[in-house]
Scaffold this active site. Structure first.
Site, PDB file in Angstrom:
ATOM      1  CE  LYS A 197      15.151 -69.764 -36.668  1.00  0.00           C
ATOM      2  NZ  LYS A 197      16.528 -68.507 -36.688  1.00  0.00           N
ATOM      3  CG  ASP A 228      21.765 -65.892 -50.431  1.00  0.00           C
ATOM      4  OD1 ASP A 228      21.274 -66.361 -49.059  1.00  0.00           O
ATOM      5  OD2 ASP A 228      21.346 -66.242 -51.523  1.00  0.00           O
ATOM      6  CE1 TYR A 253      12.417 -69.653 -38.505  1.00  0.00           C
ATOM      7  CE2 TYR A 253      10.837 -70.769 -36.819  1.00  0.00           C
ATOM      8  CZ  TYR A 253      11.509 -69.783 -37.207  1.00  0.00           C
ATOM      9  OH  TYR A 253      11.901 -68.559 -36.412  1.00  0.00           O
ATOM     10  N   GLY A 307      20.371 -60.539 -41.786  1.00  0.00           N
ATOM     11  CA  GLY A 307      19.143 -60.265 -42.001  1.00  0.00           C
ATOM     12  C   GLY A 307      18.552 -59.103 -41.084  1.00  0.00           C
ATOM     13  CB  ALA A 308      20.573 -56.560 -39.868  1.00  0.00           C
ATOM     14  N   GLY A 309      17.853 -55.799 -42.333  1.00  0.00           N
ATOM     15  CA  GLY A 309      17.187 -54.842 -42.840  1.00  0.00           C
ATOM     16  C   GLY A 309      15.889 -54.622 -42.398  1.00  0.00           C
ATOM     17  NE  ARG A 310      11.694 -58.260 -43.985  1.00  0.00           N
ATOM     18  CZ  ARG A 310      10.671 -58.590 -44.888  1.00  0.00           C
ATOM     19  NH1 ARG A 310       9.898 -57.773 -45.366  1.00  0.00           N
ATOM     20  NH2 ARG A 310      10.713 -59.846 -45.317  1.00  0.00           N
TER      21      ARG A 310
END
Length: 274
Positions: free
Chosen positions: A175, A78, A171, A22-25
């Protein structure tokens, strides 16, 4: 803010191989930049491969990254797909001298419905599959390589939602489960030299809050430190937990939340005579 390396010193993550999901943003991108600016070789993965590629390119073009000798590559991944997870780990192992750090940052968070009983199985399952089972898949695939590196570390990105009620049922449950997985995996991996920790962020200014400045301002007023967090605040904490500075820390949850969960500051302000 990207740290600058004192002249003549070796960057803290010199030669490290780091895989971030999840490092695109947002938090993931800031964390990737932080590691690379301290000498690491980073694999930027994201569900959106084009977004990952743009982030990796920006990292490579950064002057502090070039000065530290860091690198960045990109790959679509993914974390809900076991084959994609295994391909990402294989890519990191092939590209870097060692795989030393896994940062489980990818998540899914479905929009709250008015009534709990209206929540669908599909949204609940998606939140758990990405936010809890995804880190499980990644850790399972990466662990043998983290053991082999001799300095392996896993940093999971949790949330204050896993500790208190802030909405988003699926969510939040994911977590909370991730915090439990962090503890049990730390006990399992510790004897093999791998540390596993979790960071629980509060409200962080990311693209998820785009166009919601009024909401962020109201949220900031509830924080004892008087502001919401920035992605770089979390990146700094991740870098610490992954480093040798944290060599005797494992199985812990580090709250990086501006004091939100330490006191009911909003209630205090509401009833104060001052």
């Amino acid at each position: 803010m990207t740290p600058t390396q004192p002249p003549g010193t070796t960057p803290r993550f010199d030669g490290y191989g780091v895989l971030i999901t999840g490092a695109g943003r947002g938090i993931g991108a800031a964390t990737a930049h932080r590691f690379a600016s301290e000498g690491a070789h980073v694999l930027v993965t994201d569900l959106d491969g084009a977004r990952a590629a743009r982030t990796a390119e920006a990292i490579r073009e950064s002057a502090p990254v070039r000065a530290a000798g860091g690198t960045a590559e990109a790959l679509a991944c993914d974390v809900a797909d076991q084959d994609a997870v295994e391909a990402a780990v294989a890519r990191a192992v092939a590209a870097f001298p060692t795989l030393d750090v896994l940062v489980n940052n990818a998540y899914a968070c479905s929009t709250d419905v008015p009534l709990f009983e209206d929540e669908s199985d599909e949204s609940w399952q998606r939140d758990l599959d990405v936010s809890l089972t995804g880190p499980y898949r990644c850790a399972r695939a990466a662990l043998p390589h983290l053991v082999a590196s001799g300095r392996g570390a896993i940093v999971n990105i949790g949330s204050v939602n896993g500790e208190q009620d802030f909405g988003n049922h699926g969510y939040s449950a994911a977590k909370a489960g991730l915090a439990s997985l962090t503890r049990t995996l730390a006990g399992h991996a510790g004897p093999r030299g791998v540390r596993v920790n979790l960071i629980a962020p509060g409200t962080i200014r990311t693209d998820a809050w785009a166009g919601k400045d009024a909401q962020l301002a109201r949220a900031a007023a509830l924080y004892p430190l008087g502001r919401v967090g920035e992605a770089e605040d979390i990146a700094s904490a991740v870098a610490f937990l992954a480093s040798r500075d944290a060599s005797w820390i494992t199985g812990t949850t580090l709250r990086v939340d501006g004091g939100l969960t330490s006191s009911n500051y909003g209630f205090h302000q509401a009833v104060s005579d001052a």
